[in-house]
Write an enzyme that holds these catalytic residues in place. Sequence first.
Site, PDB file in Angstrom:
ATOM      1  CE1 TYR A   1      -3.202   2.993   0.393  1.00  0.00           C
ATOM      2  CE2 TYR A   1      -3.110   2.768   2.917  1.00  0.00           C
ATOM      3  CZ  TYR A   1      -3.400   3.408   1.741  1.00  0.00           C
ATOM      4  OH  TYR A   1      -4.386   4.534   1.924  1.00  0.00           O
ATOM      5  CB  CYS A   2       0.968   4.311   0.263  1.00  0.00           C
ATOM      6  SG  CYS A   2       1.690   5.780   0.435  1.00  0.00           S
ATOM      7  CG  LEU A   3       5.919   5.996  -0.457  1.00  0.00           C
ATOM      8  CD1 LEU A   3       6.881   6.753   0.644  1.00  0.00           C
ATOM      9  CD2 LEU A   3       6.764   6.068  -1.701  1.00  0.00           C
TER      10      LEU A   3
END
Length: 598
Positions: free
Chosen positions: A329-331
């Site tokens: 998720y995300c970075l």
Amino acid sequence: MGAITKRPAATQPVSAADHRAGSDAPEYPRATLDRRLHSIVARLTGGVSPYAISQAWSDWALHTARAPGRQMDLVELANENAAKVWTHAALSASNQVDTPPFQPKDIDPRFRHPAWQIFPYSVWQQSFLAVQDWWDHATHGLNGLSQRDSDRIAFLVRQTLDLVAPSNFPWLNPEIIEETTRRKGWNLIEGSAHFWEDYVQTISQRKAEAPKGFKIGVDLACTLGKVVFRNDIFELIQYVPQTDSVQAEPVLIVPAWIMKYYVLDLSPENSMINYLVGQGFTVFVISWCNPEAEKADLGLEDYRKRGVMAALDVIEAIVPGRKIHANGYCLGGTMLAIAAATMARDSDDRLASVTLMAGQVDFVEAGELLLFLDESQVAFLEDLMWEQGYLDRPQMSRAFAAIRAEDLIYARAVRRYFLGKADLPSDLMVWNGDTTRMPARMHSEYLRGLFLENRLTAGRFAVEGRVIALKDIAAPMFVVGTEKDHIAPWQSVYKARLFTDVELTFVLASGGHNGGIVSEPGRPGRHYYIGQTSPDDLYVGPDKWFAQQEQIQGSWWPEWTNWLNARSSGHVKPPTMGAAKAGYPPLCDAPGTYIFES
């Protein structure tokens, strides 16, 4: 034999560890003095480099000054907008109904009160929107002005206009006047108390207590599980099965290190983790530490090797002989993509699939959060982190809030300080306030290597001295973007298709960076678009792809679990909690200890 010519530096592969914040060897004798001064300035500017701002303004001013035709167009537009406002004011003053010439943006909640349509408030609103419209035109479409500086100026102007919007002033805002009259001023007294509470919290930097009913480990992050591994970087949580049998292949979730993992385990009814476990999956999640200054030298390679890879090793011991569905998720998605490409290069085939949720692999279109990211800005942040050892919580949260200042800063301030209304507690709001720090070296490396230099898709990102390539990944991919994501724009997330050569399913979900991911079944107003490509398909750009899709109502979560089921080998008896014989006994109950670090 001729002399061997060294390749230009710009074409050589660069390891993530090549740049380090706070290098031990200053470049000149008094560099320490300069770095300390830069650190002081950075604290005053919220971490924004003054050079980046002045350079953008200079670029815009010089190009505007040498464009007389553009100047004449802007003068004409100013006259047209003024005429529209005056016409509207005259009609409004005489109680004649007309359609306001300017409309607030969809995401702008400041002018939704009905009284903004009544004279004289409508005139103040329309005057503000007319100026906003003029600057939108003035900062775009200027021949010769770089797109980056154009976007920077538009962002800076928007911040300035948001500061002086009529909705911010009690004597100009009809909603404040109406509420003050109705409550005989008690709203202002209560608002003053809210202001003092926020002021004390900001100065002291103490973490706000969670509201009643939102206690971590009791109301939030309460899916039953055990911590089965811990090192200085992360805890690995394994969740208790909720079904008699589970899919043979477990799921590992890799959240971003700039957030606490429980955004995916909020209240039981909207917890993605709880949903996955209930659907018959064995779920593991990484809970990152919240680093202090002594962990300033943790870097990308530490998080990959002693984070993601260590988690895979533990899961392999608990669920032996099974491949693993990995979700980032995300970075955390970016880190997972790096790990997956490295595993592919090294013939490590333990991944059954790769899911990226709002996770970018290419950073050319990285969103407004990184508008001012250049060499000056990165060096500025490095000097700030060099002194304190990390990027602190408020420094990051302010950057996120600035993207949606009209909503997250000013509309909230009006509601809280002038209308006297307390923030309505929600699980996502509590999580959003539970911010984290980032190690100096890690932050410097990913800003330079990924965002600034875009090495991952440029063929210059090296792990352990050798370049990795996303196209080496063989595991099928499920990629999720969200429509209103200002942090990882969906068009940027979509580009995973361009740099991989696998069966790939792309989902575009309604909502923003967090709300679009936390999109449980049954929530009203949700929709998504979905499409699948094979390695043999020609690349289709995001806009064309979107035009070809049909909107589907509901949550995208069932699509994902069906996709995982189709790429799993069938149901088996649930594994044990941990693997004591392999050296991984349960250490404590979920949500563990790192989640409480503040």
